[in-house]
Structure formats: structure tokens, C-alpha cells
Design a protein around this motif. Structure first.
Motif, PDB file in Angstrom:
ATOM      1  N   PHE A 459       3.715 -28.677  -4.735  1.00  0.00           N
ATOM      2  CA  PHE A 459       4.197 -29.067  -6.068  1.00  0.00           C
ATOM      3  C   PHE A 459       5.254 -30.160  -5.926  1.00  0.00           C
ATOM      4  O   PHE A 459       6.099 -30.074  -5.028  1.00  0.00           O
ATOM      5  N   GLU A 464      -2.905 -30.088  -8.057  1.00  0.00           N
ATOM      6  CA  GLU A 464      -2.705 -28.870  -8.836  1.00  0.00           C
ATOM      7  C   GLU A 464      -3.607 -28.809 -10.055  1.00  0.00           C
ATOM      8  O   GLU A 464      -3.832 -27.725 -10.616  1.00  0.00           O
ATOM      9  N   CYS A 483       5.113 -23.502 -11.762  1.00  0.00           N
ATOM     10  CA  CYS A 483       4.653 -22.945 -10.486  1.00  0.00           C
ATOM     11  C   CYS A 483       4.160 -21.514 -10.599  1.00  0.00           C
ATOM     12  O   CYS A 483       4.141 -20.795  -9.605  1.00  0.00           O
TER      13      CYS A 483
END
Length: 485
Positions: A459, A464, A483
Motif C-alpha cells: 500500500f 490493490e 487497508c
């Protein structure tokens, strides 16, 4: 007494499939020779395909950066950038020459492959004769033969098209003085990549696509997203064309009239239109280079579209002749051609019976934003199973995309409705060409959406987005912190 062959393997063609073949053959201690027919050694990818187009895409991207800059803190005082197209092509030529020398000429020498230059034909089972060119008259015979002659740009049967001069992805690389405007026929990856290149170096581009969306062979959302992105960038895209006629308003249609104008008469939604420009670019696909190379002479059959008919082991209807690359049909990709050439040698000399799972081969369009896909589309899954378990997330919801203000695009995941295995992934967005590899592994090895969710991703990254699309099967991602697992 039978005549012993000159080589273990002889190859008609000098591109990716051919070089993958000699690499595998060398590891087996086999002697090889090739007749390089058509383009200079290295074939389409290095000479007129991947290498020059990606170089020029980068040139255009650099030119577009100032005018598309999203940060108010960064200003440009010199106005819009200008691009020296002739200098860009000079740089492309230098790059191509270096790639050709290092990756093909030097490689052939390393593997002790004899190179014959000229137009080759199969004349007797596994014998190739050079019938025209530098080595005219030479004949080479192998224990086995490989046909890897590639493909060439294809022109659709439109009235008047053969009477006007038009560019292709090959001939545009020879044009040092670009016209002010270009009408482009086609809406596939070649049309989109070259359309964006030309637009970003200052050409007014209009893309005409026959089907109802660009990238018609891919997941529908991808084409619609790319059309929106192109129109936002100033590229006009007209879909649903029923082409009637192409004509040159001035001149006799020869090369000297190239920039005197072209008119495309078409019908869109029942309404007749005439689209004009200074020049025409045909990017309607490719055709196999299978004519005039002696296939009939040695008993090698072709399909209705001209591609060479091969079985899953790349063996033709002549058991001593194999074929690989664009000449056997889709997907016409450099990496696929290499795999096919490698496997053809393994099967011809090792009887290994290896084949390719084409359902796990990724496809990429190197535009801005990038397009990438692997596996089954939503429509294909619906057709087969009568249902679909699919989720789509927008790049605008991905933290990295928001942070760098590069939010165009989406990611769609198609999973099996019972096993949860990922069967297709389709994306538009920044770094899509790199992100697709994780998805390809998921499709190839039957990973589930939960397997991706359970894998820690760095991240903040664009990758993602794939994980978020998988999470969308399990939760409402609009109420998810950055997250959350």
C-alpha cells in the motif's frame, strides 16, 4: 539412397517464433537455418510493431504530460509542447537497429544459425528455396521444417479503398511529414495505440469503428471506458459505421495525393455521413503471410481465413512441417509466437506433446490509460453458464489512483459461481499492463477471490485495484478503509 538433410531444422521466417525455435533447438544440439522472408530480421515486433510503437507512445506521453498535468502546483509557461516527428522517428530507427542487432543478429550468430535473406518457398517437403532476394537460388533441407512467416496489415473490402493511398502501422514509420488530420479505419489495439500517438504529436485524429464500440473483441466495459477517455483527450471516435465508400476529393489517389484529402462515406444509425481528413490510416487488423510460400506444394492446408491449419502440437497436415506465430492465427502476440515456436521444436524433435492454454494468455493495449485482460468475459460466462458472478470497481476508488490524481479506469473480476475460482479479469487504468500478471496467475492456476483477498498487497499501489475487485464479492467496498482485510 535418400539424401541427408542439410540441417536438423529449417525455418521459413525470421521473427519471434523463428528465434524461439532456434533457441530451443540449440539447447538440443540441433543444427538450424532460416530464410528471412519479408521484413528485416526480427519480424514485426522489433521492426514495425512492439518496439517502435511503444517508443512513440512514450514520446507522445511525454508531450502530453504538461497539458494533462493535474497538479495546480505545477505550471508550464511555454504553452503547449511541440514534437519533432522526424527526430522521434530517427530515435525509433536507432532503437530498432540496436534491438535487431543485439536480440536477433547476434543471437542467430551465437546459436550458429545460418541466415539466408530473400523470399522463400517450400518446394519439396522440408526443402526451402530462396526464389528472390540476396540469396536467390539457395536451397536448404531439414529433417523438419517450421513455417513462421508472420502477418501483414489487412485492408477491409470497402469500395474505393484500393484507389486511394493510405497509411498502415508499417508505412507510417516511413512518413517524415505528418498531415494535419487523419481518418482512421478500425477500433482495435493498433488503431487505439496509433490514434493516441498521432493525436499527441499534433495530428487531428478521427477513429471510425464498424462495431458499436472500440476493442470489440474484449470485455464491453473496456471499450466503452476507452472511448470516453479518448473523447476526453480530444480524439473523435465514431462507432457503428456501415462503410459505403472511400474516395480522394483531390488528385488521382496515388501517393502524391496522400495529403490532398480523403473522404469516407459511411452510414451511422441510418444517417449518411461523410468524414474527411488530410490522410487515411487503415488499422483494421492483420492477415497471415501464407500465400505464395509453397504450402500447397508440400501438402500444408490452410483455414478459410488463410491461417495455416495446425493441431494442438503445432503440426501441420504435413507431419514433417510445423507452423507457429501470427501465420497460424489469434492471438497475434509476440510472446505467444515465442511460446509456439519453442513448443513446435519440443514436439518435432522431442515428441513432448506440449501445447498452450490460450485462455490464460493476457492481452494488453499500451494506451493511456492502459487496457489489459485475461480469461473469460462476462458475456462469455453468461452464454456458457446462464449466470455470472462479476464485480467491477472504479480506479477512482483506489487510494494510489486518488493520491496521484490518475483515476481513469476500472477493474472487473469474473469468478466461477460455484467454486469462486477467478476465470477472468479485465481492466482499464494506469499500470494495467503490469497489473494483469497477478490476474493471469490467478486464472492460470485457479486461484479464488478469497485467495487474493488473503494475500497482503503493498500500500498504496495500483495493484490493490485487483484485490479491491475481489473484496467487492465479500463486502461493500464504498465503506471500506484503505487497508482493511
Amino acid at each position: 539412397m535418400s539424401v541427408l538433410p542439410d540441417y536438423d531444422l529449417v525455418i521459413l521466417g525470421g521473427g519471434t517464433a523463428a528465434f524461439a525455435a532456434i533457441t530451443e533447438a540449440s539447447g538440443r544440439g540441433l543444427s538450424t537455418a532460416m530464410v528471412n522472408t519479408g521484413l528485416p530480421l526480427g519480424g514485426t515486433c522489433v521492426n514495425v510493431g512492439c518496439v517502435p510503437s511503444k517508443h512513440l507512445l512514450a514520446v507522445g506521453d511525454q508531450a502530453a504530460t504538461p497539458q494533462e498535468n493535474p497538479f495546480k502546483a505545477v505550471q508550464y509557461s511555454d504553452g503547449e509542447p511541440t514534437v519533432d516527428w522526424e527526430a522521434a522517428l530517427d530515435g525509433t530507427d536507432e532503437l530498432v537497429e540496436r534491438f535487431r542487432q543485439e536480440n536477433y543478429v547476434d543471437v542467430a550468430e551465437h546459436f550458429e544459425t545460418d541466415i539466408y535473406e530473400g523470399y522463400g518457398q517450400l518446394v519439396d517437403d522440408t526443402t526451402i528455396e530462396v526464389v528472390d532476394g540476396a540469396d536467390e537460388g539457395a536451397r536448404i533441407t531439414g529433417e523438419k521444417a517450421l513455417v513462421a512467416t508472420g502477418s501483414s496489415p489487412w485492408a477491409p473490402p470497402i469500395d474505393g479503398l484500393n484507389d486511394v493511398y493510405y497509411y498502415t502501422s508499417e508505412t507510417i514509420l516511413e512518413e517524415r511529414n505528418l498531415p494535419e488530420s487523419i481518418v482512421m479505419l478500425g477500433g482495435g489495439y493498433i488503431a487505439l495505440e496509433w490514434g493516441q500517438i498521432l493525436h499527441r504529436v499534433g495530428v487531428d485524429v478521427t477513429i471510425l469503428q464498424r462495431s458499436d464500440r472500440v476493442l470489440s473483441g474484449m470485455e464491453g466495459q473496456l471499450g466503452r471506458e476507452m472511448q470516453r477517455a479518448f473523447e476526453d483527450q480530444g480524439i473523435e471516435v465514431i462507432t457503428g459505421n456501415d462503410f459505403q465508400r472511400v474516395r480522394a476529393p483531390a488528385g488521382d489517389g496515388g501517393a502524391e495525393a496522400m495529403q490532398s484529402g480523403v473522404a469516407v462515406e459511411t452510414t451511422v444509425d441510418g444517417t449518411e455521413q461523410t468524414v474527411t481528413g488530410d490522410a487515411l490510416f487503415v488499422a483494421a487488423g492483420v492477415q497471415p503471410n501464407s500465400e505464395g510460400i509453397g504450402l500447397e506444394t508440400v501438402g500444408v492446408e490452410t483455414n478459410d481465413d488463410g491461417t495455416i491449419h495446425v493441431d494442438e502440437q503445432f503440426q501441420t497436415t504435413n507431419p514433417d512441417v510445423y507452423a507457429a506465430g501470427d501465420v497460424i492465427g489469434e492471438p497475434e502476440l509476440e510472446t505467444v509466437a515465442a511460446k509456439e515456436g519453442n513448443h513446435a521444436v519440443k514436439n518435432a524433435f522431442g515428441n513432448e506433446g506440449v501445447s498452450i492454454d490460450y485462455s490464460a494468455v493476457p492481452a494488453v493495449v499500451f494506451t493511456d490509460p492502459e487496457v489489459a485482460a485475461v480469461g473469460t468475459t462476462e458475456l462469455e460466462y453468461m452464454t456458457e453458464h446462464g449466470t455470472c458472478s462479476c464485480r467491477t470497481i472504479q480506479m477512482a476508488d483506489v487510494p494510489r489512483a486518488k493520491a496521484v490524481k490518475n483515476i481513469d479506469g476500472l477493474v472487473q473480476v469474473v469468478k466461477h459461481h460455484e467454486t469462486d475460482e477467478i476465470v477472468g479479469v479485465h481492466m482499464v487504468g494506469p499500470r494495467a499492463a503490469d497489473m494483469i500478471m497477478e490476474a493471469t496467475l490467478a486464472v492460470k492456476f485457479g486461484l479464488t477471490v478469497d485467495g487474493i483477498i488473503d494475500t497482503v498487497h503493498p500500500f498504496p499501489t495500483f495493484s490493490e485495484a485487483f484485490k479491491h475487485a475481489c473484496q467487492a464479492f465479500r463486502r461493500d467496498t464504498s465503506t471500506m478503509s484503505c487497508c482493511v482485510e
